[in-house]
Design an enzyme around this catalytic site. Sequence first.
Site, PDB file in Angstrom:
ATOM      1  N   LYS A  68      -2.491  30.284   2.746  1.00 37.44           N
ATOM      2  CA  LYS A  68      -2.861  29.720   1.438  1.00 37.44           C
ATOM      3  C   LYS A  68      -4.377  29.644   1.236  1.00 37.44           C
ATOM      4  O   LYS A  68      -4.867  29.785   0.115  1.00 37.44           O
ATOM      5  CB  LYS A  68      -2.220  28.349   1.247  1.00 37.44           C
ATOM      6  N   ASP A 104       2.527  23.978  -6.080  1.00 35.92           N
ATOM      7  CA  ASP A 104       3.281  23.025  -5.261  1.00 35.92           C
ATOM      8  C   ASP A 104       3.355  21.644  -5.921  1.00 35.92           C
ATOM      9  O   ASP A 104       4.428  21.042  -6.020  1.00 35.92           O
ATOM     10  CB  ASP A 104       2.650  22.892  -3.862  1.00 35.92           C
ATOM     11  N   GLY A 129       0.299  11.699   4.635  1.00 32.87           N
ATOM     12  CA  GLY A 129      -0.214  13.014   5.036  1.00 32.87           C
ATOM     13  C   GLY A 129      -1.417  13.383   4.194  1.00 32.87           C
ATOM     14  O   GLY A 129      -1.545  12.937   3.039  1.00 32.87           O
TER      15      GLY A 129
HETATM   16  P1  NAP Z   1      -0.286  20.504   6.967  1.00 35.43           P
HETATM   17  O1  NAP Z   1      -1.370  20.976   6.076  1.00 35.43           O
HETATM   18  O2  NAP Z   1      -0.127  21.110   8.319  1.00 35.43           O
HETATM   19  O3  NAP Z   1      -0.490  18.906   7.147  1.00 35.43           O
HETATM   20  C1  NAP Z   1       0.328  18.196   8.001  1.00 35.43           C
HETATM   21  C2  NAP Z   1       0.113  16.694   7.806  1.00 35.43           C
HETATM   22  O4  NAP Z   1       1.150  16.017   8.521  1.00 35.43           O
HETATM   23  C3  NAP Z   1      -1.213  16.172   8.343  1.00 35.43           C
HETATM   24  O5  NAP Z   1      -1.688  15.184   7.471  1.00 35.43           O
HETATM   25  C4  NAP Z   1      -0.811  15.562   9.698  1.00 35.43           C
HETATM   26  O6  NAP Z   1      -1.621  14.486  10.085  1.00 35.43           O
HETATM   27  C5  NAP Z   1       0.562  15.043   9.374  1.00 35.43           C
HETATM   28  N1  NAP Z   1       1.454  14.881  10.530  1.00 35.43           N
HETATM   29  C6  NAP Z   1       1.986  15.850  11.317  1.00 35.43           C
HETATM   30  N2  NAP Z   1       2.804  15.317  12.233  1.00 35.43           N
HETATM   31  C7  NAP Z   1       2.799  13.973  12.040  1.00 35.43           C
HETATM   32  C8  NAP Z   1       3.449  12.885  12.671  1.00 35.43           C
HETATM   33  N3  NAP Z   1       4.276  13.055  13.709  1.00 35.43           N
HETATM   34  N4  NAP Z   1       3.234  11.631  12.192  1.00 35.43           N
HETATM   35  C9  NAP Z   1       2.393  11.434  11.149  1.00 35.43           C
HETATM   36  N5  NAP Z   1       1.745  12.436  10.505  1.00 35.43           N
HETATM   37  C10 NAP Z   1       1.943  13.692  10.952  1.00 35.43           C
HETATM   38  O7  NAP Z   1       1.149  20.643   6.270  1.00 35.43           O
HETATM   39  P2  NAP Z   1       1.453  20.838   4.720  1.00 35.43           P
HETATM   40  O8  NAP Z   1       1.311  22.265   4.344  1.00 35.43           O
HETATM   41  O9  NAP Z   1       0.681  19.826   3.963  1.00 35.43           O
HETATM   42  O10 NAP Z   1       3.027  20.535   4.665  1.00 35.43           O
HETATM   43  C11 NAP Z   1       3.501  19.202   4.824  1.00 35.43           C
HETATM   44  C12 NAP Z   1       5.012  19.160   4.608  1.00 35.43           C
HETATM   45  O11 NAP Z   1       5.319  19.510   3.265  1.00 35.43           O
HETATM   46  C13 NAP Z   1       5.803  20.123   5.487  1.00 35.43           C
HETATM   47  O12 NAP Z   1       6.984  19.460   5.912  1.00 35.43           O
HETATM   48  C14 NAP Z   1       6.168  21.252   4.541  1.00 35.43           C
HETATM   49  O13 NAP Z   1       7.375  21.872   4.914  1.00 35.43           O
HETATM   50  C15 NAP Z   1       6.333  20.482   3.236  1.00 35.43           C
HETATM   51  N6  NAP Z   1       6.151  21.327   2.035  1.00 35.43           N
HETATM   52  C16 NAP Z   1       7.209  21.466   1.194  1.00 35.43           C
HETATM   53  C17 NAP Z   1       7.091  22.222   0.060  1.00 35.43           C
HETATM   54  C18 NAP Z   1       8.280  22.373  -0.864  1.00 35.43           C
HETATM   55  O14 NAP Z   1       8.250  23.255  -1.728  1.00 35.43           O
HETATM   56  N7  NAP Z   1       9.293  21.526  -0.746  1.00 35.43           N
HETATM   57  C19 NAP Z   1       5.881  22.861  -0.259  1.00 35.43           C
HETATM   58  C20 NAP Z   1       4.784  22.680   0.609  1.00 35.43           C
HETATM   59  C21 NAP Z   1       4.942  21.908   1.767  1.00 35.43           C
HETATM   60  P3  NAP Z   1      -3.025  14.706  10.895  1.00 35.43           P
HETATM   61  O15 NAP Z   1      -4.040  15.054   9.864  1.00 35.43           O
HETATM   62  O16 NAP Z   1      -3.265  13.409  11.542  1.00 35.43           O
HETATM   63  O17 NAP Z   1      -2.776  15.825  11.881  1.00 35.43           O
END
Ligand code: NAP
Length: 278
Positions: A68, A104, A129
């Site tokens: 992205k 998104d 997050g």
């Molecule tokens: P990302 O950029 O990798 O960010 C991950 C976030 O999760 C960070 O803030 C991280 O905290 C936190 N995190 C990870 N493990 C954790 C834990 N065990 N406890 C607490 N916080 C934790 O991921 P992203 O792209 O934002 O995606 C996040 C979620 O949204 C994913 O599950 C993804 O599948 C979902 N999503 C869904 C859609 C949809 O269309 N439904 C679209 C986009 C994303 P730190 O900063 O402390 O590491």
Amino acid sequence: MTDRYAVIGNPIDHSKSPLIHGLFAQATGQDLHYTALLGETTPGGFARAANAFRAAGGRGLNVTVPFKTDAFAYATELSPDAQLAGAVNALKFEGDRVLGQNFDGIGLVRDVERNLGLAIAGQRVLVLGAGGATRGALLPLARAGASLIVVANRTAEKAKILAQTFVPHAGGTTVEGCGLGALEDRVFDIVFNATSASLSAELPVISPSVFAPGALAYDLVYGKGLTPFLRLARQAGCAQVVDGVGMLAEQAAEAFEWWRGVRPDTRDVIARLTVPLT
Ligand code: NAP
């Protein structure tokens, strides 16, 4: 000639986008071919794949993890949502122009407001997050009129910086950033889990007291059933607990309409991809 579109990511086998866009094309009678591309994660890998796809007549791409930010750099024109998110999840190719969008957050808001029938306006919203999904969600949530958005992250500093960056764009919405541990005594009407914790069946460490009576708990992850976050919310008495399948379908519909000028109905896609929350 049949127009070509694709989703690019690495890995890509799990992607539901070919199924979703295939169903949209069928339902709207659009003549298009949609495939999945496995991008190379080597430097310049995304640009090479995008160039080759365009040279072969590609009209647009959906972009998923980890490309992205590469797509953001590749675009020649960015929407305000993509600009603020620092990430692009859909590209449209028009000659030399590469238009970048991030749907998104719009998909998330549409799912809450249209599919679930809940107003965001005036609500106190907690976003857990501070990664890409949160970055994409903030502007649409503020546009929808949330009275307060608190971004809470395991790494508190990231949430604070993100909130600060966002404040000038928030209009009448109050925006704050903090660590997960700073949520004691705070109560919210809508709680989004935008961490990736649910992907590994983990629970962000929060108190059940963050859910107001009758709150909506929304896990952005999809296809995982009742995640630990949704279980906590249900036990805390939330009126509605939902996952991100509707967001997935709605962001795809936004891209489809942007590319083709016709809005597909998302109900069939959502019904097919829904995994029961048990
Ligand atoms: P990302 O950029 O990798 O960010 C991950 C976030 O999760 C960070 O803030 C991280 O905290 C936190 N995190 C990870 N493990 C954790 C834990 N065990 N406890 C607490 N916080 C934790 O991921 P992203 O792209 O934002 O995606 C996040 C979620 O949204 C994913 O599950 C993804 O599948 C979902 N999503 C869904 C859609 C949809 O269309 N439904 C679209 C986009 C994303 P730190 O900063 O402390 O590491």
